[in-house]
Design a protein around this motif. Structure first.
Motif, PDB file in Angstrom:
ATOM      1  N   VAL A  37       0.858  -1.182   0.000  1.00 34.01           N
ATOM      2  CA  VAL A  37       0.000   0.000   0.000  1.00 34.01           C
ATOM      3  C   VAL A  37       0.890   1.227   0.000  1.00 34.01           C
ATOM      4  CG1 VAL A  37      -1.669   1.363   1.329  1.00 34.01           C
ATOM      5  CG2 VAL A  37      -1.930  -1.119   1.185  1.00 34.01           C
ATOM      6  N   LYS A  38       0.541   2.196  -0.847  1.00 35.52           N
ATOM      7  CA  LYS A  38       1.274   3.462  -0.881  1.00 35.52           C
ATOM      8  C   LYS A  38       0.289   4.621  -0.796  1.00 35.52           C
ATOM      9  CE  LYS A  38       5.247   1.802  -3.553  1.00 35.52           C
ATOM     10  NZ  LYS A  38       6.089   1.997  -4.769  1.00 35.52           N
ATOM     11  N   VAL A  39       0.698   5.668  -0.123  1.00 35.23           N
ATOM     12  CA  VAL A  39      -0.081   6.902  -0.054  1.00 35.23           C
ATOM     13  C   VAL A  39       0.811   8.016  -0.567  1.00 35.23           C
ATOM     14  CG1 VAL A  39      -1.275   8.554   1.414  1.00 35.23           C
ATOM     15  CG2 VAL A  39      -1.488   6.117   1.885  1.00 35.23           C
ATOM     16  N   GLY A  40       0.403   8.654  -1.661  1.00 34.94           N
ATOM     17  CA  GLY A  40       1.244   9.687  -2.264  1.00 34.94           C
ATOM     18  C   GLY A  40       2.580   9.149  -2.697  1.00 34.94           C
ATOM     19  N   GLY A  41       2.626   7.871  -3.084  1.00 34.69           N
ATOM     20  CA  GLY A  41       3.861   7.251  -3.553  1.00 34.69           C
ATOM     21  C   GLY A  41       4.746   6.707  -2.445  1.00 34.69           C
ATOM     22  N   LYS A  42       4.371   6.916  -1.185  1.00 34.86           N
ATOM     23  CA  LYS A  42       5.191   6.451  -0.064  1.00 34.86           C
ATOM     24  C   LYS A  42       4.576   5.190   0.548  1.00 34.86           C
ATOM     25  CE  LYS A  42       6.867  11.089   1.114  1.00 34.86           C
ATOM     26  NZ  LYS A  42       6.970  12.122   2.182  1.00 34.86           N
ATOM     27  N   PRO A  43       5.404   4.155   0.799  1.00 41.04           N
ATOM     28  CA  PRO A  43       4.885   2.897   1.353  1.00 41.04           C
ATOM     29  C   PRO A  43       4.270   3.083   2.743  1.00 41.04           C
ATOM     30  CG  PRO A  43       7.123   2.629   0.504  1.00 41.04           C
ATOM     31  CD  PRO A  43       6.854   4.100   0.544  1.00 41.04           C
ATOM     32  N   VAL A  44       3.193   2.362   2.996  1.00 45.23           N
ATOM     33  CA  VAL A  44       2.534   2.358   4.297  1.00 45.23           C
ATOM     34  C   VAL A  44       2.453   0.911   4.776  1.00 45.23           C
ATOM     35  CG1 VAL A  44       0.397   2.842   5.559  1.00 45.23           C
ATOM     36  CG2 VAL A  44       1.165   4.408   3.763  1.00 45.23           C
ATOM     37  N   ALA A  45       2.953   0.655   5.986  1.00 43.59           N
ATOM     38  CA  ALA A  45       2.948  -0.706   6.527  1.00 43.59           C
ATOM     39  C   ALA A  45       1.620  -0.989   7.220  1.00 43.59           C
ATOM     40  CB  ALA A  45       4.106  -0.881   7.505  1.00 43.59           C
ATOM     41  N   LEU A  46       0.895  -1.970   6.705  1.00 41.46           N
ATOM     42  CA  LEU A  46      -0.389  -2.371   7.293  1.00 41.46           C
ATOM     43  C   LEU A  46      -0.312  -3.823   7.750  1.00 41.46           C
ATOM     44  CD1 LEU A  46      -2.995  -0.952   4.720  1.00 41.46           C
ATOM     45  CD2 LEU A  46      -2.067   0.175   6.753  1.00 41.46           C
ATOM     46  N   THR A  47      -1.083  -4.144   8.780  1.00 44.60           N
ATOM     47  CA  THR A  47      -1.214  -5.542   9.168  1.00 44.60           C
ATOM     48  C   THR A  47      -2.078  -6.254   8.131  1.00 44.60           C
ATOM     49  OG1 THR A  47      -3.232  -5.184  10.444  1.00 44.60           O
ATOM     50  CG2 THR A  47      -1.139  -4.870  11.608  1.00 44.60           C
ATOM     51  N   ALA A  48      -2.117  -7.592   8.213  1.00 46.06           N
ATOM     52  CA  ALA A  48      -2.916  -8.362   7.257  1.00 46.06           C
ATOM     53  C   ALA A  48      -4.392  -7.973   7.329  1.00 46.06           C
ATOM     54  CB  ALA A  48      -2.750  -9.857   7.514  1.00 46.06           C
ATOM     55  N   LEU A  49      -4.898  -7.756   8.540  1.00 44.06           N
ATOM     56  CA  LEU A  49      -6.301  -7.362   8.695  1.00 44.06           C
ATOM     57  C   LEU A  49      -6.552  -5.971   8.134  1.00 44.06           C
ATOM     58  CD1 LEU A  49      -7.429  -8.681  12.197  1.00 44.06           C
ATOM     59  CD2 LEU A  49      -8.623  -8.992  10.035  1.00 44.06           C
TER      60      LEU A  49
END
Length: 225
Positions: free
Chosen positions: A146-158
Motif C-alpha cells: 500500500v502506498k499513499v502519495g507514492g510512499k509505502p505504508v505498513a499495514l497488518t494483514a487485517l
C-alpha cells in the motif's frame, strides 16, 4: 498445505491439534511457551498461528502484538484459542488483530474449518484485481503493498484486507456487521468496538488520505470514490 505454528501450553491439547492439522495436510510446529513460540516465529514465519491467550511466560497478547508490529511477521494470520470466552476477552483478541477467536472447549472439526477459512481469506487478500486506488491511496494486491502519495505504508494483514474491501466497494456503505463478516469472516455479537478500533488505526496509518473513509453515524462506513 500451510505451515501452522501451535503455541499451546497444554501438552495433550497441543498433540491433539498437531495430529488433526497434520491429518488435514498441514505442516505443524508445536511450542509450549510464548518464548518458544516467538523463537519459532522469528526463525521461520508460518502461514498461521494458533495462539493460546494464557501462557506460562510471555502472554498471548504480547505474542499477538509482535505479530502486528514486527515487519517480518505482519502477514502471518493468527487465531486466538483460549478458555477466556467473555465478550471483553473476545473484543480484546479481535482488537489485537486476531483473524478469529475460538473458545475452549471446542470442536476439532469446527477449528479445522475456521483454520481453512482464515487461510482462504489470507490467500484471497492477494488475488485480483491487483491494482486498486482512490485519490492518493494505491493498493497492489499482488505485491501486498500500500502506498499513499507514492510512499509505502505498513499495514497488518487485517488492515490490508479492510482497506482492500473499501477500495473494491467505493461509495458503498459497509455496516459493521458486513465488515466483520467479509473481513474477519465471522458472525459475532461483538461489533462496534472491534471494527471502530481497526478503522481508527487504518485512518491513522493512511494519514490525511484516511479521511476518505467516512463514518455514517449509526450506519457504518464508506470510502469516497
Amino acid at each position: 498445505m500451510a505451515r501452522i505454528l501451535v503455541i499451546e501450553d497444554e501438552p495433550d491439547l497441543g498433540s491433539l491439534l498437531e495430529y488433526n492439522l497434520k491429518a488435514d495436510g498441514h505442516e505443524v510446529v508445536l511450542a509450549g511457551t510464548g518464548a518458544a513460540g516467538m523463537r519459532a516465529l522469528r526463525e521461520r514465519p508460518p502461514d498461521l498461528v494458533l495462539l493460546d491467550l494464557m501462557l506460562p511466560d510471555v502472554s498471548g497478547a504480547d505474542v499477538a502484538r509482535a505479530l502486528k508490529t514486527e515487519p517480518s511477521l505482519k502477514r502471518v494470520a493468527f487465531i486466538m484459542v483460549t478458555a477466556r470466552g467473555e465478550e471483553s476477552d473476545r473484543v480484546k483478541g479481535l482488537e489485537l488483530g486476531a483473524d478469529d477467536y475460538v473458545v475452549k472447549p471446542f470442536s476439532v472439526k469446527e477449528l479445522l474449518l475456521r483454520v481453512k477459512n482464515v487461510l482462504r481469506r489470507r490467500e484471497g487478500s492477494g488475488s485480483a484485481p491487483g491494482q486498486l486506488s482512490a485519490g492518493e491511496i494505491a493498493l497492489d494486491a499482488d505485491r501486498h503493498e500500500v502506498k499513499v502519495g507514492g510512499k509505502p505504508v505498513a499495514l497488518t494483514a487485517l488492515e490490508f484486507r479492510l482497506l482492500k474491501l473499501f477500495l473494491e466497494r467505493p461509495g458503498r456503505v459497509q455496516t459493521r456487521e458486513t465488515l466483520l463478516s467479509d473481513v474477519w469472516g465471522i458472525e459475532a455479537d461483538v461489533t462496534t468496538r472491534t471494527v471502530d478500533t481497526h478503522i481508527k488505526r487504518l485512518r491513522e496509518k493512511l494519514g490525511p488520505a484516511g479521511d476518505r473513509i467516512e463514518t455514517l453515524r449509526g450506519v457504518g462506513y464508506k470510502l469516497e470514490g
